[in-house]
Write a protein that holds these residues in place. Sequence first.
Motif, PDB file in Angstrom:
ATOM      1  N   ALA A   1      -3.170   8.038  -4.330  1.00 33.44           N
ATOM      2  CA  ALA A   1      -2.111   7.928  -5.337  1.00 33.44           C
ATOM      3  C   ALA A   1      -1.100   9.059  -5.145  1.00 33.44           C
ATOM      4  O   ALA A   1       0.115   8.831  -5.114  1.00 33.44           O
ATOM      5  CB  ALA A   1      -2.700   7.964  -6.743  1.00 33.44           C
ATOM      6  N   GLU A   2      -1.596  10.267  -4.955  1.00 36.35           N
ATOM      7  CA  GLU A   2      -0.679  11.399  -4.791  1.00 36.35           C
ATOM      8  C   GLU A   2       0.110  11.292  -3.498  1.00 36.35           C
ATOM      9  O   GLU A   2       1.273  11.686  -3.429  1.00 36.35           O
ATOM     10  CB  GLU A   2      -1.459  12.724  -4.892  1.00 36.35           C
ATOM     11  N   ALA A   3      -0.515  10.702  -2.472  1.00 37.29           N
ATOM     12  CA  ALA A   3       0.173  10.566  -1.185  1.00 37.29           C
ATOM     13  C   ALA A   3       1.179   9.413  -1.191  1.00 37.29           C
ATOM     14  O   ALA A   3       2.240   9.512  -0.571  1.00 37.29           O
ATOM     15  CB  ALA A   3      -0.853  10.353  -0.075  1.00 37.29           C
ATOM     16  N   ASP A   4       0.855   8.323  -1.882  1.00 37.91           N
ATOM     17  CA  ASP A   4       1.633   7.088  -1.711  1.00 37.91           C
ATOM     18  C   ASP A   4       2.636   6.777  -2.811  1.00 37.91           C
ATOM     19  O   ASP A   4       3.544   5.969  -2.606  1.00 37.91           O
ATOM     20  CB  ASP A   4       0.689   5.890  -1.554  1.00 37.91           C
ATOM     21  N   LEU A   5       2.479   7.375  -3.994  1.00 40.14           N
ATOM     22  CA  LEU A   5       3.439   7.078  -5.061  1.00 40.14           C
ATOM     23  C   LEU A   5       4.682   7.950  -4.895  1.00 40.14           C
ATOM     24  O   LEU A   5       4.564   9.157  -4.684  1.00 40.14           O
ATOM     25  CB  LEU A   5       2.798   7.323  -6.431  1.00 40.14           C
ATOM     26  N   PRO A   6       5.862   7.340  -4.970  1.00 43.20           N
ATOM     27  CA  PRO A   6       7.082   8.134  -4.808  1.00 43.20           C
ATOM     28  C   PRO A   6       7.249   9.147  -5.944  1.00 43.20           C
ATOM     29  O   PRO A   6       6.669   8.982  -7.020  1.00 43.20           O
ATOM     30  CB  PRO A   6       8.201   7.093  -4.838  1.00 43.20           C
TER      31      PRO A   6
ATOM     32  N   HIS B   1       2.448   1.022  -9.863  1.00 44.64           N
ATOM     33  CA  HIS B   1       1.537   2.112  -9.489  1.00 44.64           C
ATOM     34  C   HIS B   1       0.174   1.582  -9.063  1.00 44.64           C
ATOM     35  O   HIS B   1      -0.563   2.275  -8.367  1.00 44.64           O
ATOM     36  CB  HIS B   1       1.410   3.123 -10.630  1.00 44.64           C
ATOM     37  N   ASP B   2      -0.166   0.360  -9.465  1.00 40.43           N
ATOM     38  CA  ASP B   2      -1.374  -0.269  -8.933  1.00 40.43           C
ATOM     39  C   ASP B   2      -1.151  -0.666  -7.473  1.00 40.43           C
ATOM     40  O   ASP B   2      -1.906  -0.279  -6.582  1.00 40.43           O
ATOM     41  CB  ASP B   2      -1.746  -1.506  -9.768  1.00 40.43           C
ATOM     42  N   CYS B   3      -0.092  -1.417  -7.232  1.00 43.54           N
ATOM     43  CA  CYS B   3       0.120  -2.011  -5.898  1.00 43.54           C
ATOM     44  C   CYS B   3       0.327  -0.975  -4.795  1.00 43.54           C
ATOM     45  O   CYS B   3      -0.047  -1.203  -3.648  1.00 43.54           O
ATOM     46  CB  CYS B   3       1.294  -2.971  -5.942  1.00 43.54           C
ATOM     47  N   PHE B   4       0.938   0.165  -5.138  1.00 43.72           N
ATOM     48  CA  PHE B   4       1.230   1.168  -4.103  1.00 43.72           C
ATOM     49  C   PHE B   4      -0.003   1.980  -3.692  1.00 43.72           C
ATOM     50  O   PHE B   4       0.060   2.745  -2.732  1.00 43.72           O
ATOM     51  CB  PHE B   4       2.352   2.112  -4.575  1.00 43.72           C
ATOM     52  N   VAL B   5      -1.096   1.837  -4.410  1.00 41.51           N
ATOM     53  CA  VAL B   5      -2.289   2.632  -4.094  1.00 41.51           C
ATOM     54  C   VAL B   5      -3.458   1.682  -3.822  1.00 41.51           C
ATOM     55  O   VAL B   5      -3.937   1.017  -4.736  1.00 41.51           O
ATOM     56  CB  VAL B   5      -2.626   3.588  -5.265  1.00 41.51           C
ATOM     57  N   GLN B   6      -3.865   1.566  -2.572  1.00 42.75           N
ATOM     58  CA  GLN B   6      -4.941   0.646  -2.145  1.00 42.75           C
ATOM     59  C   GLN B   6      -4.566  -0.812  -2.337  1.00 42.75           C
ATOM     60  O   GLN B   6      -5.438  -1.659  -2.287  1.00 42.75           O
ATOM     61  CB  GLN B   6      -6.240   0.836  -2.927  1.00 42.75           C
TER      62      GLN B   6
ATOM     63  N   SER C   1      10.938   5.635   3.319  1.00 40.45           N
ATOM     64  CA  SER C   1       9.688   5.545   4.073  1.00 40.45           C
ATOM     65  C   SER C   1       8.497   5.285   3.161  1.00 40.45           C
ATOM     66  O   SER C   1       7.552   4.611   3.575  1.00 40.45           O
ATOM     67  CB  SER C   1       9.476   6.739   4.997  1.00 40.45           C
ATOM     68  N   SER C   2       8.552   5.741   1.910  1.00 37.19           N
ATOM     69  CA  SER C   2       7.414   5.439   1.039  1.00 37.19           C
ATOM     70  C   SER C   2       7.334   3.930   0.748  1.00 37.19           C
ATOM     71  O   SER C   2       6.236   3.385   0.616  1.00 37.19           O
ATOM     72  CB  SER C   2       7.432   6.310  -0.216  1.00 37.19           C
ATOM     73  N   PHE C   3       8.464   3.265   0.691  1.00 33.25           N
ATOM     74  CA  PHE C   3       8.440   1.803   0.503  1.00 33.25           C
ATOM     75  C   PHE C   3       8.133   1.084   1.817  1.00 33.25           C
ATOM     76  O   PHE C   3       7.423   0.076   1.829  1.00 33.25           O
ATOM     77  CB  PHE C   3       9.755   1.313  -0.125  1.00 33.25           C
ATOM     78  N   ALA C   4       8.655   1.614   2.927  1.00 37.38           N
ATOM     79  CA  ALA C   4       8.367   1.011   4.234  1.00 37.38           C
ATOM     80  C   ALA C   4       6.865   1.037   4.507  1.00 37.38           C
ATOM     81  O   ALA C   4       6.309   0.082   5.069  1.00 37.38           O
ATOM     82  CB  ALA C   4       9.133   1.735   5.334  1.00 37.38           C
ATOM     83  N   ASN C   5       6.190   2.119   4.088  1.00 38.77           N
ATOM     84  CA  ASN C   5       4.733   2.206   4.248  1.00 38.77           C
ATOM     85  C   ASN C   5       4.003   1.052   3.573  1.00 38.77           C
ATOM     86  O   ASN C   5       2.856   0.753   3.903  1.00 38.77           O
ATOM     87  CB  ASN C   5       4.196   3.508   3.635  1.00 38.77           C
TER      88      ASN C   5
END
Length: 323
Positions: free
Chosen positions: A163-168, A71-76, A179-183
Amino acid sequence: MASWVSSIHVAWVGAIMLLLLMSAMQTHAQLTPTFYEKSCPAALKTIRKAVRTAIAKERRMAASLIRLHFHDCFVQGCDASVLLDDAPSINSEKNAFQNFRSLRGFEVVDSIKAAVEKVCSGVVSCADILAVASRDASEYVNGPTWTVKLGRRDSTTASKDLAEADLPIAFNDLDAQISSFANQGLSVRDMVALSGAHTIGQAQCATFRGRVYNDTNIDAGFARMRRRGCPVSDGNGNLAPLDLVTPNSFDNNYFKNLIKKKGLLHSDQVLFNGGSTDDIVTSYSTNKAAFYSDFASAMLKMGDIKTLTGSSGQIRKICSIVN
Ligand code: HEM
Ligand SMILES: *[C@@H]1O[C@H](CO)[C@@H](O)[C@H](O)[C@H]1NC(C)=O
């Protein structure tokens, strides 16, 4: 004549040295496993000891620490933004709906950081601590291990919106998940391997209620059992193991469960539901070594997402507060 030649020579040598210097500076900005070798030789063993103490006390903490790094890596990017508390200029990611009353392990991270600060103050980033703690946690509960690359720095910002946009989310279908991982620059294979982290840890009723009451691609006995612990309109926080067979041990049972339609989350079962990822799930379910090796590579790839290096960001003194 001779001095003319030699001044051209000097110019060339100067140019080559400049190029070498520039490439050395570039190399400096890359993560490297030896980053703290001189500045804090005890960093890795200090983190490892604190992680092992925490997991010995509560086995689930292994899962919680791995999830924190994700959850750290997926946001910023992997910048410890997830650890920042609300402040005048910080809209904490802890309040994003995927994290609120769900993400845990913050006190353990604080205690690891305190132990590290004691041996070398102001040197080791909170972002690196999350990356190392995840590796140590995986190793401790029989999961794969890998050599962590280091040199991440900590953000001075956080973003609840990102965080709300990028975390699955657990209600994702396969396409949304891909697509959330491809992003984040992660492949379909990375996505399936990383989802295998759900071989440990727990989920709350609110995240799997829809699945156990409404999904049709679910084993009937399994659904019945999970409905008992998750009433239709009560018990949102009731826990169930993500891997019903071996929730405390990292293994490839998660994938075996999917083949039996016993994935707990909707987002788990979509990986084996007649779609493009069925083959990967099948191969991991029979080949634990392949899963371990892909999981380790994917964790390394995830740990590289948009890191702050060099003089960007800072080394926070306390992980929940900007210096
Ligand atoms: C593929 C998309 C993913 C979705 C939709 C998802 C969703 C979730 C949800 C809803 C929970 C339960 C949270 C709660 O009820 O409080 C959970 C737990 C967990 N997730 Fe994921 N997750 C995904 C991928 C990952 C990845 C990539 C990792 C790590 C590499 C991971 C690691 C974990 C762990 C270890 C837990 C258990 C945490 C604990 O017991 O404290 N998940 N996940
Ligand atoms: C199941 O689906 C129905 C119809 O879409 C919906 O009204 C209901 O809230 C769902 N139940 C759960 C537990 O999600």
